[in-house]
Scaffold this motif. Structure first.
Motif, PDB file in Angstrom:
ATOM      1  N   SER A 283      -9.361   0.065  -3.298  1.00 18.62           N
ATOM      2  CA  SER A 283     -10.565  -0.031  -2.462  1.00 18.62           C
ATOM      3  C   SER A 283     -10.471   0.783  -1.186  1.00 18.62           C
ATOM      4  O   SER A 283     -11.429   0.859  -0.423  1.00 18.62           O
ATOM      5  CB  SER A 283     -10.840  -1.497  -2.118  1.00 18.62           C
ATOM      6  OG  SER A 283      -9.799  -2.028  -1.305  1.00 18.62           O
ATOM      7  N   SER A 284      -9.305   1.382  -0.958  1.00 12.60           N
ATOM      8  CA  SER A 284      -9.104   2.130   0.293  1.00 12.60           C
ATOM      9  C   SER A 284      -9.683   3.534   0.259  1.00 12.60           C
ATOM     10  O   SER A 284      -9.953   4.132   1.302  1.00 12.60           O
ATOM     11  CB  SER A 284      -7.610   2.226   0.604  1.00 12.60           C
ATOM     12  OG  SER A 284      -6.954   3.078  -0.335  1.00 12.60           O
ATOM     13  N   GLY A 285      -9.810   4.087  -0.960  1.00 16.63           N
ATOM     14  CA  GLY A 285     -10.229   5.479  -1.075  1.00 16.63           C
ATOM     15  C   GLY A 285      -9.086   6.449  -0.901  1.00 16.63           C
ATOM     16  O   GLY A 285      -9.302   7.664  -0.832  1.00 16.63           O
ATOM     17  N   MET A 286      -7.862   5.928  -0.829  1.00 14.51           N
ATOM     18  CA  MET A 286      -6.686   6.779  -0.635  1.00 14.51           C
ATOM     19  C   MET A 286      -5.975   7.010  -1.967  1.00 14.51           C
ATOM     20  O   MET A 286      -6.056   6.187  -2.885  1.00 14.51           O
ATOM     21  CB  MET A 286      -5.689   6.134   0.338  1.00 14.51           C
ATOM     22  CG  MET A 286      -6.213   5.898   1.729  1.00 14.51           C
ATOM     23  SD  MET A 286      -4.887   5.210   2.774  1.00 14.51           S
ATOM     24  CE  MET A 286      -5.807   4.791   4.255  1.00 14.51           C
ATOM     25  N   SER A 287      -5.244   8.106  -2.055  1.00 14.89           N
ATOM     26  CA  SER A 287      -4.367   8.333  -3.196  1.00 14.89           C
ATOM     27  C   SER A 287      -3.168   7.399  -3.085  1.00 14.89           C
ATOM     28  O   SER A 287      -2.930   6.775  -2.042  1.00 14.89           O
ATOM     29  CB  SER A 287      -3.887   9.786  -3.218  1.00 14.89           C
ATOM     30  OG  SER A 287      -3.013  10.027  -2.124  1.00 14.89           O
ATOM     31  N   LYS A 288      -2.373   7.315  -4.158  1.00 15.07           N
ATOM     32  CA  LYS A 288      -1.198   6.443  -4.139  1.00 15.07           C
ATOM     33  C   LYS A 288      -0.212   6.875  -3.051  1.00 15.07           C
ATOM     34  O   LYS A 288       0.375   6.039  -2.362  1.00 15.07           O
ATOM     35  CB  LYS A 288      -0.519   6.445  -5.502  1.00 15.07           C
ATOM     36  CG  LYS A 288      -1.323   5.721  -6.584  1.00 15.07           C
ATOM     37  CD  LYS A 288      -0.562   5.706  -7.915  1.00 15.07           C
ATOM     38  CE  LYS A 288      -1.359   4.974  -8.983  1.00 15.07           C
ATOM     39  NZ  LYS A 288      -0.652   4.958 -10.295  1.00 15.07           N
ATOM     40  N   GLY A 289      -0.055   8.199  -2.906  1.00 15.10           N
ATOM     41  CA  GLY A 289       0.860   8.688  -1.877  1.00 15.10           C
ATOM     42  C   GLY A 289       0.370   8.365  -0.481  1.00 15.10           C
ATOM     43  O   GLY A 289       1.147   7.937   0.386  1.00 15.10           O
ATOM     44  N   GLU A 290      -0.928   8.568  -0.227  1.00 16.15           N
ATOM     45  CA  GLU A 290      -1.500   8.252   1.080  1.00 16.15           C
ATOM     46  C   GLU A 290      -1.380   6.766   1.381  1.00 16.15           C
ATOM     47  O   GLU A 290      -1.040   6.366   2.510  1.00 16.15           O
ATOM     48  CB  GLU A 290      -2.978   8.662   1.119  1.00 16.15           C
ATOM     49  CG  GLU A 290      -3.227  10.156   1.164  1.00 16.15           C
ATOM     50  CD  GLU A 290      -4.712  10.475   1.097  1.00 16.15           C
ATOM     51  OE1 GLU A 290      -5.194  11.190   1.991  1.00 16.15           O
ATOM     52  OE2 GLU A 290      -5.388   9.987   0.165  1.00 16.15           O
TER      53      GLU A 290
END
Length: 300
Positions: A283-290
């Protein structure tokens, strides 16, 4: 260090010069002192220019009335660091003599905003000195970071790697000496023979840089995620800079070394969390790395 180098440094430290320019008492104690790094390396201060007052003096010339609300030098320096003003910090410079392994030098030289003069293996013969890691510093490739280390090697594998490092370096140097020798042969040119030397052989250079660009170097290389072999040099330099410009270094330590930077998306997620929302990577809109890096900041 060789006896000749030690004698040269002692002679330099024994001299004293009268001057009208500003000096930093903390830095004066470091001048010409060689601080050991790794097994054969060192750093030492050759010269410097400026101090904390040089930073604030330049800032007040540059920004005039806009700085009058800041009542003291320490406060002004913190303001400059906090708001990413760079040019006042460029008024201070330092010149270092550094002895370091070639593979560390190749990483170091990526910081191109400095003046560098390196020992030349075209004209001179490199010493038989190689960086051999301590057994505790031998580690496997990280499984989550292509640039980092994972678990430490142990037992027979660690012993085998250390033997290979020593044997390969020694063999390469033996062949280097044999190639340039003029005993019963013409001898290969030094500029060609050097290509056979290993990347863990030591080189030396003079490195002159302004404080703004030095802080950028230290922010990256004194970080816990930096490669250990360059991080220990950065940490040795940090100890010197802390005594040279104590106000500037304290601000750097607070806002850069100890601070964090968040993306707009990260700030949004943090606000949602503070509002009581359960935020996940999905739900964050981030990639796994981010997301992994963001959570590393949040959780410490």
């Amino acid at each position: 260090m060789t006896p000749e180098q030690k004698a040269e440094i002692e002679a330099a430290r024994a001299q004293s010069h009268q001057t009208r320019r500003a000096t930093a008492p903390g830095m004066e104690t470091h001048l010409y002192t060689a601080y050991p790094v790794l097994d054969h390396g060192f750093i030492r201060v050759i010269d410097y220019m400026g101090d904390d007052s040089a930073i604030t003096q330049a800032a007040r010339v540059s920004y005039g009335r806009g700085t009058k609300a800041v009542s003291n030098d320490e406060g002004l320096i913190r303001y400059l660091m906090r708001h990413w003003h760079s040019t006042p910090f460029e008024m201070c410079e330092i010149k270092l003599h550094v002895k370091l392994p070639v593979f560390v030098a190749r990483q170091w030289i990526r910081h191109r905003t400095a003046n560098v003069n390196e020992y030349s293996a075209r004209y001179s013969i490199l010493d038989r000195e190689f960086y051999i890691p301590a057994a505790d510093d031998l580690a496997a490739q990280s499984t989550v970071n292509n640039q980092g280390r994972g678990a430490a090697l142990s037992g027979e594998e660690a012993a085998r790697v250390l033997d290979w490092l020593r044997d390969d370096a020694t063999r390469a140097y033996d062949h280097y000496e044999a190639m340039i020798s003029q005993d019963g042969q013409q001898g290969l040119a030094r500029e060609l023979a050097r290509m056979n030397l290993p990347a863990n052989i030591y080189t030396q250079w003079y490195w002159k840089v302004d404080l703004h660009n030095l802080f950028h170097f230290l922010r990256l290389r004194a970080d816990a995620h930096a490669q250990m072999e360059i991080r220990v040099y950065a940490e040795a330099i940090c100890a010197v800079v802390k005594d040279w410009v104590p106000f500037a270094y304290a601000a750097f330590e607070d806002y850069r070394l100890g601070g964090v930077s968040l993306s707009a998306r990260g700030v949004e997620c943090l606000r949602r969390m503070l509002a009581g929302e359960e935020v996940t990577q999905e739900s964050s809109g981030m990639s796994k790395g981010e997301w992994r890096e963001f959570m590393g900041v949040i959780n410490g």
